[in-house]
Design a protein around this motif. Structure first.
Motif, mmCIF file in Angstrom:
data_model
loop_
_atom_site.group_PDB
_atom_site.id
_atom_site.type_symbol
_atom_site.label_atom_id
_atom_site.label_comp_id
_atom_site.label_asym_id
_atom_site.label_seq_id
_atom_site.Cartn_x
_atom_site.Cartn_y
_atom_site.Cartn_z
ATOM 1 N N ARG A 42 -6.687 -1.024 -15.906
ATOM 2 C CA ARG A 42 -6.533 -0.092 -14.885
ATOM 3 C C ARG A 42 -5.849 1.108 -15.087
ATOM 4 N N ILE A 43 -6.041 2.402 -14.520
ATOM 5 C CA ILE A 43 -5.480 3.418 -14.627
ATOM 6 C C ILE A 43 -4.396 3.221 -14.164
ATOM 7 N N ILE A 44 -3.032 3.691 -14.715
ATOM 8 C CA ILE A 44 -1.558 3.345 -14.020
ATOM 9 C C ILE A 44 -1.532 4.201 -12.978
ATOM 10 N N GLU A 45 -0.782 3.666 -12.022
ATOM 11 C CA GLU A 45 -0.605 4.205 -10.732
ATOM 12 C C GLU A 45 -0.354 5.754 -10.664
ATOM 13 N N LYS A 46 0.495 6.190 -11.795
ATOM 14 C CA LYS A 46 0.906 7.622 -11.613
ATOM 15 C C LYS A 46 -0.522 8.576 -11.743
ATOM 16 N N ASP A 47 -1.314 8.175 -12.541
ATOM 17 C CA ASP A 47 -2.550 8.998 -12.908
ATOM 18 C C ASP A 47 -3.527 8.562 -12.055
ATOM 19 N N ARG A 48 -3.616 7.802 -10.949
ATOM 20 C CA ARG A 48 -4.948 7.426 -10.170
ATOM 21 C C ARG A 48 -5.383 8.824 -9.399
ATOM 22 N N THR A 103 -10.217 18.794 -20.213
ATOM 23 C CA THR A 103 -10.355 17.502 -19.967
ATOM 24 C C THR A 103 -9.071 16.616 -19.684
ATOM 25 N N ILE A 104 -9.483 15.633 -18.515
ATOM 26 C CA ILE A 104 -8.447 14.787 -18.122
ATOM 27 C C ILE A 104 -8.275 13.741 -18.800
ATOM 28 N N LEU A 105 -6.745 13.339 -19.166
ATOM 29 C CA LEU A 105 -6.257 12.447 -19.734
ATOM 30 C C LEU A 105 -5.692 11.261 -18.992
ATOM 31 N N LEU A 106 -6.228 9.938 -18.934
ATOM 32 C CA LEU A 106 -5.928 8.922 -17.840
ATOM 33 C C LEU A 106 -5.212 7.838 -18.855
ATOM 34 N N HIS A 107 -4.156 7.475 -18.638
ATOM 35 C CA HIS A 107 -3.605 6.426 -19.349
ATOM 36 C C HIS A 107 -3.904 4.971 -18.867
ATOM 37 N N VAL A 108 -4.206 4.120 -19.468
ATOM 38 C CA VAL A 108 -4.795 2.736 -18.923
ATOM 39 C C VAL A 108 -3.953 1.757 -19.382
ATOM 40 N N GLU A 109 -3.447 0.713 -18.407
ATOM 41 C CA GLU A 109 -3.100 -0.491 -18.453
ATOM 42 C C GLU A 109 -4.004 -1.568 -19.019
ATOM 43 N N PRO A 110 -3.996 -2.114 -20.234
ATOM 44 C CA PRO A 110 -4.974 -3.117 -20.619
ATOM 45 C C PRO A 110 -4.863 -4.393 -20.048
ATOM 46 N N TYR A 111 -5.932 -4.958 -19.736
ATOM 47 C CA TYR A 111 -6.176 -6.505 -19.036
ATOM 48 C C TYR A 111 -6.453 -7.640 -20.140
ATOM 49 N N ASP A 112 -7.375 -6.852 -21.084
ATOM 50 C CA ASP A 112 -8.016 -7.784 -22.052
ATOM 51 C C ASP A 112 -8.347 -6.868 -23.272
ATOM 52 N N GLU A 113 -8.388 -7.821 -24.463
ATOM 53 C CA GLU A 113 -8.717 -7.245 -25.814
ATOM 54 C C GLU A 113 -9.951 -6.388 -25.692
ATOM 55 N N GLN A 114 -10.785 -6.547 -24.780
ATOM 56 C CA GLN A 114 -12.231 -5.504 -24.532
ATOM 57 C C GLN A 114 -11.723 -4.368 -24.367
ATOM 58 N N ILE A 115 -10.392 -3.860 -23.905
ATOM 59 C CA ILE A 115 -10.193 -2.693 -23.613
ATOM 60 C C ILE A 115 -10.432 -1.662 -24.816
ATOM 61 N N LEU A 127 -9.681 7.967 -22.073
ATOM 62 C CA LEU A 127 -9.123 6.777 -21.686
ATOM 63 C C LEU A 127 -8.234 6.441 -22.806
ATOM 64 N N GLU A 128 -6.707 6.248 -22.521
ATOM 65 C CA GLU A 128 -5.978 5.981 -23.584
ATOM 66 C C GLU A 128 -5.051 4.803 -23.202
ATOM 67 N N SER A 129 -4.647 3.834 -24.010
ATOM 68 C CA SER A 129 -4.031 2.699 -23.501
ATOM 69 C C SER A 129 -2.608 2.999 -23.808
ATOM 70 N N ARG A 170 1.362 17.060 -21.915
ATOM 71 C CA ARG A 170 0.175 16.815 -22.878
ATOM 72 C C ARG A 170 -1.112 16.844 -22.031
ATOM 73 N N GLN A 171 -0.904 16.233 -20.827
ATOM 74 C CA GLN A 171 -2.126 16.457 -19.998
ATOM 75 C C GLN A 171 -2.327 17.494 -19.513
ATOM 76 N N PHE A 172 -1.510 18.440 -19.100
ATOM 77 C CA PHE A 172 -1.663 19.873 -18.881
ATOM 78 C C PHE A 172 -2.354 20.439 -20.115
ATOM 79 N N LYS A 173 -1.891 20.313 -21.239
ATOM 80 C CA LYS A 173 -2.497 20.855 -22.260
ATOM 81 C C LYS A 173 -3.795 20.528 -22.632
ATOM 82 N N LEU A 174 -4.325 19.336 -22.322
ATOM 83 C CA LEU A 174 -5.761 18.861 -22.633
ATOM 84 C C LEU A 174 -6.614 19.773 -21.780
#
Length: 346
Positions: free
Chosen positions: A323-329, A235-247, A343-345, A225-229
């Motif tokens: 924070r962006i997950i480790e794999k995507d950093r 476009t670069i798709l980044l997966h984010v681990e949420p820390y707060d509802e403000q995500i 940015l996608e949770s 999916r990231q290659f397709k985008l």
């Protein structure tokens, strides 16, 4: 241009055919395979190559076949009958050092020929010129390296490629897959050692060559999916681990500002989509990949969205929301001035 690998030591199952079709639809344009045939399986490999070739042909995919020594003859083909290979969808042959320069020169007038980029020398090029090879059909392909610690050095790779470009060759290299890796070592199949554990897309964008091929025979679905985008929308798709509802305030599509910052990726869109108020959160140290939004204490900067590229101290005016997950950093290095990103949770 991106390609992917399909190996003939396994059956052409419906699942493998579906994978090939999917890769074609998400922007991949070529297949790499190998005819290094076990002595007991020549007919099996011939059958599978025909199946792969005809499928590639139907999907308008290039098909590069790695051959060495008597591999073609063992499978019932020959350099003297290149037309038979072309008829089943083979568009190129990657030849190793045990095939003569004369054979390479002659084949170059009929089909694309890939030479070993790492070992190709000035002497080889001069001989091919003397034999009147068709250089418009010659490419330089680096190897992949299954054993850890044996992948190429990046500085040497770049120096070699400078000469190859000056000599007029299109250059290819491999990056590892991240689905089911190829045995027997299952350690990835990269050209550069530094890419062995890296995200396939960031490794591909780091190479700066004409052709990039996934060495392993599988890409994880989310990586597809990231290659397709990237292929279809740059476009670069980044997966984010949420820390707060403000995500929720930062998720979605963004574009890095044209005046690229040193320390952070700044969303150019945030200033036009400001929330009415961003309440402060406790200040936190900002590690690489941290996703932030400026709070009310930053006055007119309130609502600015950033992704951190280097470690920064905590700031009471800046809320850390994920924070962006480790794999995507490693993909952060691919986001330059004007690059679009999502940015996608998780």
């Amino acid at each position: 241009m991106f390609g992917f690998s399909i190996f003939l030591n396994e059956e052409m199952t419906d699942q493998k055919k579906e994978y090939i079709q999917k890769m074609a639809t998400i922007g991949f344009s070529g297949i790499f395979t190998s005819l290094h045939i076990p002595e007991e399986n020549p007919e099996t490999y011939k059958k599978r190559l025909k199946q792969l070739g005809l499928l590639a042909q139907s999907l308008q995919l290039r098909l590069m076949v790695d051959i060495s020594g008597t591999a073609l003859e063992d499978a019932g083909f020959s350099l003297e009958r290149v037309s038979e290979l072309k008829a089943i969808g083979v568009t190129g042959l990657r030849m190793d050092d045990r095939i003569t320069t004369m054979q390479i020169a002659e084949a170059s007038h009929q089909i694309t020929v890939a030479l070993n980029a790492s070992t190709l020398s000035v002497k080889d090029v001069n001989e091919l010129q003397e034999l009147q090879a068709d250089f418009s059909n010659l490419e330089a392909w680096h190897n992949y390296y299954p054993r850890p610690e044996t992948g190429l050095d990046f500085k040497w790779f770049r120096q070699k490629n400078q000469w190859l470009k000056q000599s007029g060759f299109a250059i290819q290299a491999f990056v590892p897959g991240d689905g089911v890796r190829r045995g027997p070592l299952y350690e990835g199949l990269p050209t550069l050692e530094k890419h062995r554990r890296q995200h396939p897309l960031s490794a591909a964008l780091d190479l700066e060559v004409d052709l990039v091929c996934i060495g392993d025979g599988d890409l994880a679905k989310e990586t597809q999916r990231q290659f397709k985008l990237y292929n279809t929308e740059q476009t670069i798709l980044l997966h984010v681990e949420p820390y707060d509802e403000q995500i929720q305030l930062v998720l979605g599509q963004h574009q890095n500002r044209m005046d690229e910052a040193r320390d952070v990726i700044r969303s150019a869109d945030a200033r036009f989509n400001k929330p009415s108020s961003v309440l402060p959160l406790p200040a936190m140290k900002r590690e690489v990949g941290t996703v932030t939004i400026d709070n009310v204490n930053y006055l007119r900067y309130m609502g600015e969205i950033q992704v951190v590229k280097c470690p920064l101290p905590g700031n009471e005016k800046v809320n850390v929301v994920g924070r962006i997950i480790e794999k995507d950093r490693s993909l952060l290095s691919a986001i330059q001035a004007g690059t679009k990103f999502i940015l996608e949770s998780v």
